[in-house]
Design a protein around this motif. Structure first.
Motif, PDB file in Angstrom:
ATOM      1  N   PHE A   1       3.859 -16.886  -6.354  1.00  0.00           N
ATOM      2  CA  PHE A   1       4.630 -16.336  -5.245  1.00  0.00           C
ATOM      3  C   PHE A   1       3.705 -15.538  -4.334  1.00  0.00           C
ATOM      4  O   PHE A   1       2.758 -14.899  -4.809  1.00  0.00           O
ATOM      5  CB  PHE A   1       5.736 -15.396  -5.741  1.00  0.00           C
ATOM      6  N   VAL A   2       3.987 -15.569  -3.037  1.00  0.00           N
ATOM      7  CA  VAL A   2       3.369 -14.640  -2.091  1.00  0.00           C
ATOM      8  C   VAL A   2       4.382 -13.530  -1.821  1.00  0.00           C
ATOM      9  O   VAL A   2       5.538 -13.792  -1.492  1.00  0.00           O
ATOM     10  CB  VAL A   2       2.968 -15.341  -0.777  1.00  0.00           C
ATOM     11  N   LEU A   3       3.940 -12.280  -1.980  1.00  0.00           N
ATOM     12  CA  LEU A   3       4.816 -11.131  -1.819  1.00  0.00           C
ATOM     13  C   LEU A   3       4.411 -10.298  -0.610  1.00  0.00           C
ATOM     14  O   LEU A   3       3.221 -10.064  -0.381  1.00  0.00           O
ATOM     15  CB  LEU A   3       4.766 -10.231  -3.062  1.00  0.00           C
ATOM     16  N   ASN A   4       5.398  -9.868   0.162  1.00  0.00           N
ATOM     17  CA  ASN A   4       5.175  -8.817   1.157  1.00  0.00           C
ATOM     18  C   ASN A   4       5.241  -7.487   0.428  1.00  0.00           C
ATOM     19  O   ASN A   4       6.215  -7.211  -0.282  1.00  0.00           O
ATOM     20  CB  ASN A   4       6.235  -8.851   2.246  1.00  0.00           C
ATOM     21  N   MET A   5       4.224  -6.650   0.619  1.00  0.00           N
ATOM     22  CA  MET A   5       4.131  -5.390  -0.111  1.00  0.00           C
ATOM     23  C   MET A   5       4.015  -4.223   0.863  1.00  0.00           C
ATOM     24  O   MET A   5       3.483  -4.363   1.966  1.00  0.00           O
ATOM     25  CB  MET A   5       2.904  -5.404  -1.038  1.00  0.00           C
ATOM     26  N   ASP A   6       4.494  -3.063   0.433  1.00  0.00           N
ATOM     27  CA  ASP A   6       4.447  -1.850   1.248  1.00  0.00           C
ATOM     28  C   ASP A   6       4.203  -0.668   0.309  1.00  0.00           C
ATOM     29  O   ASP A   6       4.615  -0.703  -0.852  1.00  0.00           O
ATOM     30  CB  ASP A   6       5.783  -1.674   1.988  1.00  0.00           C
ATOM     31  N   PRO A   7       3.527   0.386   0.771  1.00  0.00           N
ATOM     32  CA  PRO A   7       3.262   1.535  -0.106  1.00  0.00           C
ATOM     33  C   PRO A   7       4.552   2.199  -0.589  1.00  0.00           C
ATOM     34  O   PRO A   7       5.504   2.366   0.180  1.00  0.00           O
ATOM     35  CB  PRO A   7       2.466   2.492   0.784  1.00  0.00           C
ATOM     36  N   THR A   8       4.602   2.572  -1.846  1.00  0.00           N
ATOM     37  CA  THR A   8       5.794   3.210  -2.388  1.00  0.00           C
ATOM     38  C   THR A   8       6.074   4.548  -1.710  1.00  0.00           C
ATOM     39  O   THR A   8       7.219   5.003  -1.671  1.00  0.00           O
ATOM     40  CB  THR A   8       5.661   3.424  -3.903  1.00  0.00           C
ATOM     41  N   ALA A   9       5.044   5.160  -1.159  1.00  0.00           N
ATOM     42  CA  ALA A   9       5.237   6.437  -0.483  1.00  0.00           C
ATOM     43  C   ALA A   9       6.119   6.310   0.752  1.00  0.00           C
ATOM     44  O   ALA A   9       6.740   7.292   1.177  1.00  0.00           O
ATOM     45  CB  ALA A   9       3.889   7.038  -0.089  1.00  0.00           C
ATOM     46  N   SER A  10       6.172   5.100   1.326  1.00  0.00           N
ATOM     47  CA  SER A  10       7.005   4.876   2.511  1.00  0.00           C
ATOM     48  C   SER A  10       8.164   3.935   2.187  1.00  0.00           C
ATOM     49  O   SER A  10       8.660   3.228   3.062  1.00  0.00           O
ATOM     50  CB  SER A  10       6.160   4.295   3.649  1.00  0.00           C
ATOM     51  N   LYS A  11       8.603   3.960   0.951  1.00  0.00           N
ATOM     52  CA  LYS A  11       9.640   3.037   0.499  1.00  0.00           C
ATOM     53  C   LYS A  11      10.907   3.176   1.328  1.00  0.00           C
ATOM     54  O   LYS A  11      11.399   4.279   1.562  1.00  0.00           O
ATOM     55  CB  LYS A  11       9.950   3.273  -0.980  1.00  0.00           C
ATOM     56  N   GLY A  12      11.442   2.027   1.791  1.00  0.00           N
ATOM     57  CA  GLY A  12      12.653   2.023   2.582  1.00  0.00           C
ATOM     58  C   GLY A  12      13.474   0.781   2.307  1.00  0.00           C
ATOM     59  O   GLY A  12      12.934  -0.270   1.935  1.00  0.00           O
ATOM     60  N   ALA A  13      14.775   0.887   2.516  1.00  0.00           N
ATOM     61  CA  ALA A  13      15.678  -0.205   2.164  1.00  0.00           C
ATOM     62  C   ALA A  13      15.559  -1.402   3.096  1.00  0.00           C
ATOM     63  O   ALA A  13      15.947  -2.500   2.728  1.00  0.00           O
ATOM     64  CB  ALA A  13      17.120   0.305   2.156  1.00  0.00           C
ATOM     65  N   TYR A  14      15.031  -1.212   4.312  1.00  0.00           N
ATOM     66  CA  TYR A  14      15.048  -2.294   5.295  1.00  0.00           C
ATOM     67  C   TYR A  14      13.675  -2.608   5.868  1.00  0.00           C
ATOM     68  O   TYR A  14      13.551  -3.274   6.878  1.00  0.00           O
ATOM     69  CB  TYR A  14      16.016  -1.942   6.435  1.00  0.00           C
ATOM     70  N   THR A  15      12.609  -2.141   5.246  1.00  0.00           N
ATOM     71  CA  THR A  15      11.267  -2.405   5.746  1.00  0.00           C
ATOM     72  C   THR A  15      10.797  -3.799   5.326  1.00  0.00           C
ATOM     73  O   THR A  15      11.318  -4.403   4.386  1.00  0.00           O
ATOM     74  CB  THR A  15      10.269  -1.369   5.211  1.00  0.00           C
ATOM     75  N   THR A  16       9.780  -4.291   6.034  1.00  0.00           N
ATOM     76  CA  THR A  16       9.086  -5.512   5.642  1.00  0.00           C
ATOM     77  C   THR A  16       7.625  -5.163   5.421  1.00  0.00           C
ATOM     78  O   THR A  16       6.956  -4.665   6.333  1.00  0.00           O
ATOM     79  CB  THR A  16       9.202  -6.598   6.715  1.00  0.00           C
ATOM     80  N   GLY A  17       7.125  -5.401   4.222  1.00  0.00           N
ATOM     81  CA  GLY A  17       5.751  -5.052   3.893  1.00  0.00           C
ATOM     82  C   GLY A  17       4.744  -5.859   4.683  1.00  0.00           C
ATOM     83  O   GLY A  17       4.859  -7.086   4.781  1.00  0.00           O
ATOM     84  N   ASN A  18       3.717  -5.188   5.231  1.00  0.00           N
ATOM     85  CA  ASN A  18       2.699  -5.838   6.057  1.00  0.00           C
ATOM     86  C   ASN A  18       1.457  -6.260   5.287  1.00  0.00           C
ATOM     87  O   ASN A  18       0.540  -6.833   5.880  1.00  0.00           O
ATOM     88  CB  ASN A  18       2.272  -4.903   7.195  1.00  0.00           C
ATOM     89  N   ARG A  19       1.418  -5.977   3.992  1.00  0.00           N
ATOM     90  CA  ARG A  19       0.290  -6.409   3.171  1.00  0.00           C
ATOM     91  C   ARG A  19       0.779  -7.500   2.222  1.00  0.00           C
ATOM     92  O   ARG A  19       1.848  -7.365   1.623  1.00  0.00           O
ATOM     93  CB  ARG A  19      -0.293  -5.236   2.396  1.00  0.00           C
ATOM     94  N   LEU A  20      -0.002  -8.572   2.104  1.00  0.00           N
ATOM     95  CA  LEU A  20       0.409  -9.704   1.278  1.00  0.00           C
ATOM     96  C   LEU A  20      -0.378  -9.746  -0.024  1.00  0.00           C
ATOM     97  O   LEU A  20      -1.576  -9.440  -0.063  1.00  0.00           O
ATOM     98  CB  LEU A  20       0.212 -11.024   2.030  1.00  0.00           C
ATOM     99  N   ALA A  21       0.320 -10.122  -1.075  1.00  0.00           N
ATOM    100  CA  ALA A  21      -0.303 -10.289  -2.393  1.00  0.00           C
ATOM    101  C   ALA A  21       0.160 -11.596  -3.003  1.00  0.00           C
ATOM    102  O   ALA A  21       1.208 -12.136  -2.632  1.00  0.00           O
ATOM    103  CB  ALA A  21       0.054  -9.124  -3.311  1.00  0.00           C
ATOM    104  N   ILE A  22      -0.618 -12.095  -3.933  1.00  0.00           N
ATOM    105  CA  ILE A  22      -0.274 -13.314  -4.666  1.00  0.00           C
ATOM    106  C   ILE A  22      -0.090 -12.947  -6.130  1.00  0.00           C
ATOM    107  O   ILE A  22      -0.958 -12.313  -6.741  1.00  0.00           O
ATOM    108  CB  ILE A  22      -1.372 -14.380  -4.512  1.00  0.00           C
ATOM    109  N   VAL A  23       1.059 -13.345  -6.670  1.00  0.00           N
ATOM    110  CA  VAL A  23       1.302 -13.111  -8.089  1.00  0.00           C
ATOM    111  C   VAL A  23       1.593 -14.442  -8.767  1.00  0.00           C
ATOM    112  O   VAL A  23       2.160 -15.357  -8.171  1.00  0.00           O
ATOM    113  CB  VAL A  23       2.468 -12.142  -8.334  1.00  0.00           C
ATOM    114  N   ASN A  24       1.175 -14.536 -10.014  1.00  0.00           N
ATOM    115  CA  ASN A  24       1.551 -15.649 -10.883  1.00  0.00           C
ATOM    116  C   ASN A  24       2.473 -15.074 -11.945  1.00  0.00           C
ATOM    117  O   ASN A  24       2.047 -14.244 -12.755  1.00  0.00           O
ATOM    118  CB  ASN A  24       0.316 -16.291 -11.518  1.00  0.00           C
ATOM    119  N   VAL A  25       3.724 -15.481 -11.917  1.00  0.00           N
ATOM    120  CA  VAL A  25       4.700 -14.878 -12.833  1.00  0.00           C
ATOM    121  C   VAL A  25       4.492 -15.355 -14.265  1.00  0.00           C
ATOM    122  O   VAL A  25       5.021 -14.734 -15.196  1.00  0.00           O
ATOM    123  CB  VAL A  25       6.146 -15.167 -12.376  1.00  0.00           C
ATOM    124  N   TYR A  26       3.740 -16.449 -14.451  1.00  0.00           N
ATOM    125  CA  TYR A  26       3.501 -16.926 -15.810  1.00  0.00           C
ATOM    126  C   TYR A  26       2.567 -15.984 -16.566  1.00  0.00           C
ATOM    127  O   TYR A  26       2.848 -15.603 -17.710  1.00  0.00           O
ATOM    128  CB  TYR A  26       2.903 -18.325 -15.785  1.00  0.00           C
TER     129      TYR A  26
END
Length: 419
Positions: A321-346
């Protein structure tokens, strides 16, 4: 607040449904035929890119039909099909592209396009629509749900749209107080096809007391399981290791090739306007054929990212999966993270994508409107320097700058074949 990059669907019908609604702007849910002729093309498909002109505020998107996402530039000036009205959102099904106007509580226009022999966009239908807050493709149908957040009328209405005929083939209602075992309402964050069923994660909301989307139950996750096409409730799946799955108008489920389901929680529940979940942003799992969470699986994203939470997910394939990520310090219910990460859930691996502009420089980024092709995720990224489509290579976690959309902010990327 960053603009939500999602697309609100309205119910396609041949006549307008006129009804009262307390729904408000899609940018903050708590507040209140053009020519597109192209030169003849030998290509069998074209990419459809939606972009909002930068010159003015509150203007409609343009739809561009382009040959390649990898290089070159396309200007909005003199090109594309102008949409009617702001707050347009998009979905593709059955080789059709649906452009959907969020009516802010009123019926709004919905326009359907196909590619013509020259690679341009032809409008093939234009309908009035009822605003809905959840929708998904289920085979060749679109399932749509208009969700109440009114405790005196806790009814969600669902509709099945046949994309071949562009007609409603069935509809029904769900009492959202009946599917949750507390004194609040269930509000579906999204719906996802899982085999011959529909899984509908929901959050618990007060729907009253000047805290409409707040909850007294911030540390609980629920998924309602429905039969399809009957939409009869089969079961409720619960977990207390995360907050609710998905977010307002954001998909929180990913189904991998073997049928396992991965559930994504941003942990952004609020109570009286304040962040209240004590759980981390995390991924949990439901094994194929089961209707309960796997207690042995827990992927803590805040720990893996060293202080970020996920806002959206795009499934690529093979558990990636490619995830949009945002710092937890600015956590908000309606934000879209501007940093992308790749995770393998397996294997629960996590890696940041390299090659994108700095997250602080990004003013807009697509999320659920990304396009995945051959293991590459095409993402629209806008900075003060311009708006480009980047190609995210998940194998080496790198981003390559592609086509520039001059004079616009990219809002959606899709692809259609020439019939």
């Amino acid at each position: 607040m960053k603009r939500i990059k999602s697309y609100f669907l309205m119910l396609l019908i041949s006549v307008a449904i006129f009804s009262c609604s307390d729904d408000d702007s899609p940018l903050n849910p708590e507040q209140g035929d053009d020519d597109n002729s192209e030169e003849p093309s030998e290509q069998e498909s074209r990419y459809v890119v939606a972009a909002t002109p930068n010159a003015l505020e509150g203007v409609a998107d343009y739809l561009l039909s382009i040959e390649s996402l990898n290089s070159g530039s396309v200007s909005l000036i003199g090109n594309g099909v102008e949409q009617d009205g702001t707050y347009r959102y998009y979905i593709s099904n059955n080789n059709k592209f649906f452009s959907l106007l969020y009516g802010q509580g009123n019926p709004g226009a919905v326009t359907t396009y196909q590619l013509n022999a020259n690679g341009g966009l032809d409008m093939i239908s234009d309908f009035q629509a009822e605003t809905v807050q959840s929708f998904t493709n289920v085979d060749d149908e679109i399932l749509m749900t208009k969700i109440s957040r009114n405790s005196t009328n806790p009814i969600a209405s669902w509709y099945r749209l046949d994309t071949e005929s562009s007609q409603i083939v069935d509809e029904g209602q769900i009492n959202t107080q009946d599917i949750i075992d507390n004194d609040e309402l269930a509000f579906f964050t999204w719906m996802t096809q899982v085999g011959d069923q529909v899984y509908a994660p929901f959050m618990s909301v007060k729907a009253c007391c000047n805290d409409t989307f707040g909850t007294d139950y911030p540390d609980q996750a629920w998924i309602a399981v429905y039969s399809y096409p009957e939409m009869e409730l089969q079961s409720i799946i619960e977990d207390d290791r995360t907050s609710y799955i998905g977010r307002y108008f954001t998909s929180g489920l990913g189904v991998v090739e073997n049928g396992d389901i991965y559930a994504f929680s941003s942990a952004v529940a609020t109570t009286n306007g304040e962040a209240s979940s004590t759980k981390p942003s995390a991924i949990t799992k439901i094994n194929a054929g089961e209707e309960e969470f796997d207690d042995s699986y827990f992927f803590n994203l805040e720990e893996a990212s060293n202080g970020y939470y996920m806002t959206e997910q795009t499934y690529v394939g093979d558990g990636v999966f490619v995830l949009n990520m945002d710092p937890t310090a600015s956590k908000g219910a309606y934000t879209t993270g501007n940093r992308l990460a790749i995770v393998n859930v397996y294997d629960q691996s996590f890696v940041w994508v390299e090659g994108l502009p700095n997250e602080d420089a990004i003013t807009s980024i697509t999320s659920q409107n990304n396009y995945v092709e051959d293991g590459v995720v095409h993402v629209g990224v806008t900075t003060d320097a311009g708006s480009y489509i980047y190609q995210i290579d998940v194998d080496n976690a790198s981003a390559t700058q592609g086509v520039e959309i001059e004079g616009g902010t990219i809002t959606a990327i899709s692809k259609l074949s020439i019939e």
